[in-house]
Scaffold this active site. Structure first.
Site, short mmCIF file in Angstrom:
data_model
loop_
_atom_site.label_atom_id
_atom_site.label_comp_id
_atom_site.label_asym_id
_atom_site.label_seq_id
_atom_site.Cartn_x
_atom_site.Cartn_y
_atom_site.Cartn_z
N ARG A 1 52.37 42.33 33.18
CA ARG A 1 51.87 43.19 32.09
C ARG A 1 52.19 44.66 32.38
O ARG A 1 51.38 45.54 32.09
CB ARG A 1 50.36 43.04 31.90
CG ARG A 1 49.89 41.68 31.49
CD ARG A 1 50.39 41.32 30.09
NE ARG A 1 49.68 40.19 29.56
CZ ARG A 1 50.01 38.92 29.80
NH1 ARG A 1 51.02 38.63 30.58
NH2 ARG A 1 49.30 37.95 29.25
N SER B 1 43.61 38.98 25.46
CA SER B 1 43.00 39.18 26.79
C SER B 1 42.60 40.65 26.92
O SER B 1 43.45 41.52 26.80
CB SER B 1 43.99 38.88 27.90
OG SER B 1 44.38 37.55 27.87
N GLU C 1 43.44 45.23 30.29
CA GLU C 1 44.85 45.10 29.91
C GLU C 1 45.07 45.94 28.65
O GLU C 1 46.14 46.49 28.42
CB GLU C 1 45.16 43.62 29.63
CG GLU C 1 46.60 43.41 29.23
CD GLU C 1 46.88 42.04 28.63
OE1 GLU C 1 46.45 41.02 29.20
OE2 GLU C 1 47.53 42.00 27.58
N1 EPU Z 1 38.97 30.23 32.71
C1 EPU Z 1 37.62 30.01 32.81
N2 EPU Z 1 36.82 30.50 31.83
C2 EPU Z 1 37.29 31.16 30.75
C3 EPU Z 1 38.69 31.37 30.65
C4 EPU Z 1 39.51 30.90 31.65
O1 EPU Z 1 37.12 29.42 33.76
O2 EPU Z 1 36.50 31.54 29.90
C5 EPU Z 1 39.85 29.69 33.78
C6 EPU Z 1 40.30 28.29 33.45
O3 EPU Z 1 40.03 27.48 34.56
C7 EPU Z 1 41.80 28.34 33.29
C8 EPU Z 1 42.17 29.65 33.97
O4 EPU Z 1 41.01 30.47 33.90
O5 EPU Z 1 42.44 27.29 33.91
C9 EPU Z 1 43.30 30.36 33.26
O6 EPU Z 1 42.98 30.42 31.86
P1 EPU Z 1 44.12 30.42 30.75
O7 EPU Z 1 45.12 29.36 31.00
O8 EPU Z 1 43.45 30.47 29.43
O9 EPU Z 1 44.87 31.77 31.03
P2 EPU Z 1 44.28 33.21 31.30
O10 EPU Z 1 44.59 33.58 32.69
O11 EPU Z 1 42.90 33.30 30.85
C10 EPU Z 1 46.58 34.32 30.64
C11 EPU Z 1 47.06 35.47 29.80
C12 EPU Z 1 47.06 35.09 28.32
C13 EPU Z 1 47.98 33.89 28.16
C14 EPU Z 1 47.46 32.74 29.04
C15 EPU Z 1 48.39 31.55 29.01
C16 EPU Z 1 46.43 37.48 31.02
C17 EPU Z 1 45.53 38.65 31.09
N3 EPU Z 1 46.20 36.62 30.02
O12 EPU Z 1 45.21 34.07 30.29
O13 EPU Z 1 47.59 36.17 27.60
O14 EPU Z 1 48.01 33.47 26.81
O15 EPU Z 1 47.40 33.20 30.41
O16 EPU Z 1 49.53 31.84 29.75
O17 EPU Z 1 47.32 37.33 31.85
C18 EPU Z 1 47.02 38.11 26.34
O18 EPU Z 1 47.62 38.77 27.20
O19 EPU Z 1 46.46 38.65 25.36
C19 EPU Z 1 46.91 36.68 26.50
C20 EPU Z 1 46.22 35.94 25.66
#
Ligand code: EPU
Length: 339
Positions: free
Chosen positions: A164, A238, A334
């Protein structure tokens, strides 16, 4: 080009924050960039480049001019046989561009489908999702120096892309106005299936050799299930970045919190799932005033109707403080704060 005085920004940010700017210049055509500088339209007052407003938070009214690129040309500039170089106007919707590429048989961006925002922002922010980052396919970026009006081409290595992150968000923050992004796309499709949740979703549909269209459709469905539709609920996706910690910090935390979710990085550090941290300090689904933590994804803050930028910051700061208290990790937004 359109030059507008005193603009309501509500329709220009996906959070739906009600703020005003002194003025706005909309760059509709590729030639508008040169005209902007030839006519010295920016003057001395502050200016801020705004795409679809999907990653910004207006804290107050903006005391200056918003530059809003909407130029959306797509030009095949080089055919290398097994790959193509495509120059895309900074104002093009990233999602529309990703689908357009899939239709043309130009591959590499499938996993970035349904990300709100413009092509220009994809380079500033190095948007990423489901195992792909924009930088994987960005060849170069064309931009204008806002102080001199000089055009400059940045090769990918000069963009200093990171998670990012890019030179446009760091050393050169506020200095350049991106006009085009050159994407290098492949004619042969190789699915990127490293992201576990994506591989599982495809397996669940028995898609062992998925097409680009199938992968994009599954990604879009996954996003829809977890993230609010900005047309219905105001948010900026995010809100926080996933924090990166050293291996020793990670193992200390893992000792104390065995269910901690984290991903190893190539450099030996670990990226923690901020959503997990926020959920486990108890903020998921909770709200302060008119701002809430989205119940389906704790990384997302949502506008429950008529909230101000300052209210969002109050909730964000409360979350940051609680995560810091419990885990000793400082979450960073972010989302870009604009004031
Ligand atoms: N998780 C939780 N609780 C929650 C959310 C997530 O426990 O409320 C845990 C889950 O175990 C999950 C892990 O966090 O396995 C990762 O969650 P997720 O796959 O939803 O990805 P993220 O890390 O929350 C990132 C990006 C998203 C992108 C997704 C998919 C960032 C800041 N965010 O989210 O990007 O869509 O991965 O690749 O890196 C954005 O930037 O606006 C965005 C949506």
């Amino acid at each position: 080009m359109q030059i507008i005085r005193s603009t309501d920004l509500r329709g220009f940010n996906t959070f739906g924050i009600n703020a005003h700017a002194d003025g706005m210049i909309i760059l509709e055509e590729n030639t508008d960039y040169q005209e902007l500088f030839r006519r010295h339209l920016l003057g001395q007052e502050p200016h801020f480049v705004l795409g679809q407003g999907s990653n910004v938070l207006f804290i107050d009214d903006y005391p200056g001019t918003i530059i809003h690129p909407t130029n959306h040309s797509i030009q095949l500039v080089e055919d290398r046989g097994d790959s193509v170089v495509v120059a895309v106007g900074a104002g093009h919707s990233m999602n529309d561009f990703v689908w357009y590429c899939i239709e043309q048989g130009w591959h590499g961006l499938e996993n970035l489908v349904a990300i709100p925002g413009t092509v220009g922002a994809s380079a500033v922010q190095n948007v990423g999702a489901y195992g792909t980052e924009a930088k994987d396919c960005i060849l170069r970026v064309s931009a204008y120096d806002l102080t001199t009006g000089q055009e400059r081409l940045f090769e990918s290595a000069e963009c200093a892309f990171g998670y990012r992150q890019s030179v446009f968000k760091q050393q050169l923050q506020g200095r350049y106005l991106i006009s085009h992004v050159y994407y290098l796309l492949q004619r042969h499709y190789t699915p990127v299936l490293e992201y576990k949740a994506l591989a599982q979703a495809l397996a669940a549909e028995s898609l062992t050799h998925p097409t680009a269209h199938q992968v994009a459709t599954v990604v879009a469905d996954m996003r829809r299930a977890k993230l609010p539709d900005p047309a219905e609920i105001g948010s900026a996706g995010s809100f926080f970045k996933n924090p990166v910690v050293t291996a020793s910090q990670y193992y200390d935390l893992l000792d104390r919190f065995p269910n901690l979710v984290a991903f190893p990085l190539d450099d030996g550090r670990f990226k923690l799932a901020a959503g997990w941290l926020i959920e486990h300090v108890g903020w998921k689904g909770r709200s302060i005033g008119r701002v809430a933590v989205y119940p389906k994804q704790a990384l997302v803050l949502v506008n429950q109707g008529g909230c101000t930028g300052r209210e969002v910051v109050t909730l964000a700061n409360a979350i940051i403080a609680d995560v810091e208290d419990k885990y000793g990790v400082t979450l960073e937004p972010e989302v870009i704060y604009v004031q």
